[in-house]
Design a protein around this motif. Structure first.
Motif, PDB file in Angstrom:
ATOM      1  N   PRO A 135       0.680  -1.302  -0.216  1.00 47.53           N
ATOM      2  CA  PRO A 135      -0.070   0.155  -0.685  1.00 47.53           C
ATOM      3  C   PRO A 135       0.757   1.127   0.060  1.00 47.53           C
ATOM      4  CG  PRO A 135      -0.109  -1.155   2.256  1.00 47.53           C
ATOM      5  CD  PRO A 135       0.591  -1.646   1.625  1.00 47.53           C
ATOM      6  N   TYR A 136       2.195   0.788   0.166  1.00 44.53           N
ATOM      7  CA  TYR A 136       3.082   2.083   0.469  1.00 44.53           C
ATOM      8  C   TYR A 136       3.730   2.633  -1.306  1.00 44.53           C
ATOM      9  CZ  TYR A 136       2.217   1.136   5.061  1.00 44.53           C
ATOM     10  OH  TYR A 136       1.736   1.597   6.083  1.00 44.53           O
ATOM     11  N   LEU A 137       3.882   1.971  -2.424  1.00 43.60           N
ATOM     12  CA  LEU A 137       5.059   1.910  -3.134  1.00 43.60           C
ATOM     13  C   LEU A 137       4.128   3.752  -4.016  1.00 43.60           C
ATOM     14  CD1 LEU A 137       4.613  -1.355  -5.170  1.00 43.60           C
ATOM     15  CD2 LEU A 137       6.029  -0.353  -4.326  1.00 43.60           C
ATOM     16  N   ASP A 138       2.754   3.385  -4.133  1.00 42.93           N
ATOM     17  CA  ASP A 138       2.835   4.712  -4.823  1.00 42.93           C
ATOM     18  C   ASP A 138       2.100   6.267  -4.498  1.00 42.93           C
ATOM     19  OD1 ASP A 138       0.428   3.422  -3.289  1.00 42.93           O
ATOM     20  OD2 ASP A 138      -0.654   4.515  -5.760  1.00 42.93           O
ATOM     21  N   LYS A 139       2.475   6.384  -2.700  1.00 37.13           N
ATOM     22  CA  LYS A 139       2.607   7.204  -2.008  1.00 37.13           C
ATOM     23  C   LYS A 139       3.336   7.698  -0.520  1.00 37.13           C
ATOM     24  CE  LYS A 139      -1.571   5.259   0.002  1.00 37.13           C
ATOM     25  NZ  LYS A 139      -2.837   4.399   0.697  1.00 37.13           N
ATOM     26  N   PRO A 140       3.540   9.004  -0.213  1.00 37.03           N
ATOM     27  CA  PRO A 140       4.701   8.527   0.687  1.00 37.03           C
ATOM     28  C   PRO A 140       3.762   8.107   2.041  1.00 37.03           C
ATOM     29  CG  PRO A 140       3.944  11.103   0.107  1.00 37.03           C
ATOM     30  CD  PRO A 140       3.251  10.319  -1.164  1.00 37.03           C
ATOM     31  N   LEU A 141       5.086   7.606   2.928  1.00 40.56           N
ATOM     32  CA  LEU A 141       4.731   7.275   4.282  1.00 40.56           C
ATOM     33  C   LEU A 141       4.115   8.387   5.043  1.00 40.56           C
ATOM     34  CD1 LEU A 141       7.528   5.105   5.343  1.00 40.56           C
ATOM     35  CD2 LEU A 141       5.372   4.698   5.086  1.00 40.56           C
ATOM     36  N   PRO A 142       2.728   8.444   5.757  1.00 42.60           N
ATOM     37  CA  PRO A 142       2.069   9.092   6.281  1.00 42.60           C
ATOM     38  C   PRO A 142       2.999   9.699   7.560  1.00 42.60           C
ATOM     39  CG  PRO A 142       1.526   6.916   7.028  1.00 42.60           C
ATOM     40  CD  PRO A 142       2.240   6.830   6.003  1.00 42.60           C
ATOM     41  N   GLU A 143       3.462  10.975   7.971  1.00 42.48           N
ATOM     42  CA  GLU A 143       3.703  11.892   8.382  1.00 42.48           C
ATOM     43  C   GLU A 143       3.848  12.377   9.859  1.00 42.48           C
ATOM     44  OE1 GLU A 143       5.320  15.657   7.682  1.00 42.48           O
ATOM     45  OE2 GLU A 143       5.807  15.375   5.624  1.00 42.48           O
ATOM     46  N   LEU A 144       4.420  10.935  11.091  1.00 40.57           N
ATOM     47  CA  LEU A 144       4.486  11.020  12.447  1.00 40.57           C
ATOM     48  C   LEU A 144       4.882  11.454  12.498  1.00 40.57           C
ATOM     49  CD1 LEU A 144       4.564   6.992  12.211  1.00 40.57           C
ATOM     50  CD2 LEU A 144       2.778   8.599  12.029  1.00 40.57           C
ATOM     51  N   LYS A 145       3.346  13.028  14.429  1.00 39.09           N
ATOM     52  CA  LYS A 145       4.403  13.539  14.902  1.00 39.09           C
ATOM     53  C   LYS A 145       5.447  12.881  15.689  1.00 39.09           C
ATOM     54  CE  LYS A 145       2.605  16.285  18.293  1.00 39.09           C
ATOM     55  NZ  LYS A 145       1.628  15.930  19.792  1.00 39.09           N
ATOM     56  N   GLY A 146       6.224  14.337  15.511  1.00 34.50           N
ATOM     57  CA  GLY A 146       7.615  13.977  16.504  1.00 34.50           C
ATOM     58  C   GLY A 146       8.330  12.962  15.328  1.00 34.50           C
ATOM     59  N   VAL A 147       8.551  12.842  14.439  1.00 30.45           N
ATOM     60  CA  VAL A 147       9.323  12.356  13.646  1.00 30.45           C
ATOM     61  C   VAL A 147       9.568  12.771  12.620  1.00 30.45           C
ATOM     62  CG1 VAL A 147       9.320   9.495  11.521  1.00 30.45           C
ATOM     63  CG2 VAL A 147       8.360   9.922  14.127  1.00 30.45           C
ATOM     64  N   VAL A 148      11.456  12.791  12.522  1.00 33.08           N
ATOM     65  CA  VAL A 148      11.870  13.323  10.975  1.00 33.08           C
ATOM     66  C   VAL A 148      11.355  13.202   9.541  1.00 33.08           C
ATOM     67  CG1 VAL A 148      13.267  14.360   9.960  1.00 33.08           C
ATOM     68  CG2 VAL A 148      13.516  14.610  12.473  1.00 33.08           C
ATOM     69  N   SER A 149      10.584  13.805   8.608  1.00 39.30           N
ATOM     70  CA  SER A 149      10.364  13.685   7.512  1.00 39.30           C
ATOM     71  C   SER A 149      11.019  12.995   6.368  1.00 39.30           C
ATOM     72  CB  SER A 149       9.377  15.073   7.171  1.00 39.30           C
ATOM     73  OG  SER A 149       9.686  15.685   6.871  1.00 39.30           O
ATOM     74  N   TRP A 150      10.585  12.524   5.252  1.00 38.75           N
ATOM     75  CA  TRP A 150      11.603  12.691   4.444  1.00 38.75           C
ATOM     76  C   TRP A 150      11.677  13.930   4.482  1.00 38.75           C
ATOM     77  CZ3 TRP A 150      15.487   8.479   4.620  1.00 38.75           C
ATOM     78  CH2 TRP A 150      14.434   7.396   5.082  1.00 38.75           C
ATOM     79  N   LYS A 151      10.912  14.492   3.961  1.00 36.63           N
ATOM     80  CA  LYS A 151      10.978  16.115   2.955  1.00 36.63           C
ATOM     81  C   LYS A 151      12.079  16.664   3.958  1.00 36.63           C
ATOM     82  CE  LYS A 151       6.047  16.812   2.241  1.00 36.63           C
ATOM     83  NZ  LYS A 151       4.451  16.864   2.205  1.00 36.63           N
ATOM     84  N   THR A 152      12.229  16.830   4.895  1.00 36.11           N
ATOM     85  CA  THR A 152      13.211  17.626   5.783  1.00 36.11           C
ATOM     86  C   THR A 152      14.607  17.206   4.826  1.00 36.11           C
ATOM     87  OG1 THR A 152      11.435  18.167   7.864  1.00 36.11           O
ATOM     88  CG2 THR A 152      14.074  18.270   7.564  1.00 36.11           C
ATOM     89  N   LEU A 153      14.686  16.204   5.120  1.00 36.65           N
ATOM     90  CA  LEU A 153      15.850  15.088   4.981  1.00 36.65           C
ATOM     91  C   LEU A 153      16.128  15.313   3.021  1.00 36.65           C
ATOM     92  CD1 LEU A 153      16.016  11.749   6.867  1.00 36.65           C
ATOM     93  CD2 LEU A 153      17.122  13.847   7.034  1.00 36.65           C
ATOM     94  N   GLY A 154      15.152  15.429   2.467  1.00 40.14           N
ATOM     95  CA  GLY A 154      15.552  15.971   1.569  1.00 40.14           C
ATOM     96  C   GLY A 154      15.967  17.757   0.823  1.00 40.14           C
ATOM     97  N   GLN A 155      15.951  17.928   1.913  1.00 40.33           N
ATOM     98  CA  GLN A 155      16.380  19.479   1.676  1.00 40.33           C
ATOM     99  C   GLN A 155      17.768  19.357   1.416  1.00 40.33           C
ATOM    100  OE1 GLN A 155      14.393  22.163   5.380  1.00 40.33           O
ATOM    101  NE2 GLN A 155      12.349  21.337   4.759  1.00 40.33           N
TER     102      GLN A 155
END
Length: 171
Positions: free
Chosen positions: A45-65
């Motif tokens: 179920p995760y192939l076509d969309k990113p993981l949902p962001e979780l509170k207190g967890v660093v997102s992949w969007k941040t690491l992509g900066q």
């Protein structure tokens, strides 16, 4: 190369026993076994969309900066202020385990943003994976996991990695 062999073996492990039994006299496969052999794996179920962001967890969007910048005859990563602020801090990350060694439990593995879909390919660039060094081995699985540990921003890693999580613990 070891990861490729292990990953393929894990994917085929259920089928391998049946293939081996086909030629063994007195070992007939049941209809259920045969159906299992022919049934395709359900898509993640995760192939076509990113993981949902979780509170207190660093997102992949941040690491992509991060931006590759030419320095002399090579490119080096230039990290955003948000990423640089995480260096040497205790953080949590969510992702998919990509094992680096054989075995059911892994002490050193890659945590990746997208589920691995090919045993021969990395599922993203260097900003979408983190080398994890766990305190205790973590059980391998196909579902996303959350790990916490000391985050290190790698500015000049010889393997081309951007991030490492040390003393990691699965949540």
């Amino acid at each position: 190369m070891r990861i490729v062999i292990w990953f393929v073996a894990m994917l085929l492990s259920g089928h391998t026993v049946a293939w081996a039994q086909k030629g063994v006299p007195g070992k007939e496969l049941s209809q259920k076994d045969m159906a299992t052999l022919d049934a395709p794996l359900p898509p993640s179920p995760y192939l076509d969309k990113p993981l949902p962001e979780l509170k207190g967890v660093v997102s992949w969007k941040t690491l992509g900066q991060v931006t590759p910048v030419r320095q002399d005859d090579r490119f080096v990563p230039q990290f955003s202020k948000d990423v640089s602020a995480l260096d040497k801090k205790e953080i949590k990350l969510q992702g998919f385990m990509m094992p680096l060694d054989m075995g059911e439990k892994q002490k050193r593995f890659l945590l990746v943003a997208m589920p691995p879909s090919c045993a021969f390919c990395l599922p993203g660039g260097p900003d979408q994976l983190v080398e994890v060094l766990a305190k205790t081995p973590v059980k391998y699985g196909f579902d996303p996991i959350v790990v916490s540990g000391k985050f290190v921003v790698l500015k000049d890693d010889p393997m081309g990695l951007y991030y490492r999580l040390t003393d990691a613990v699965a949540q």
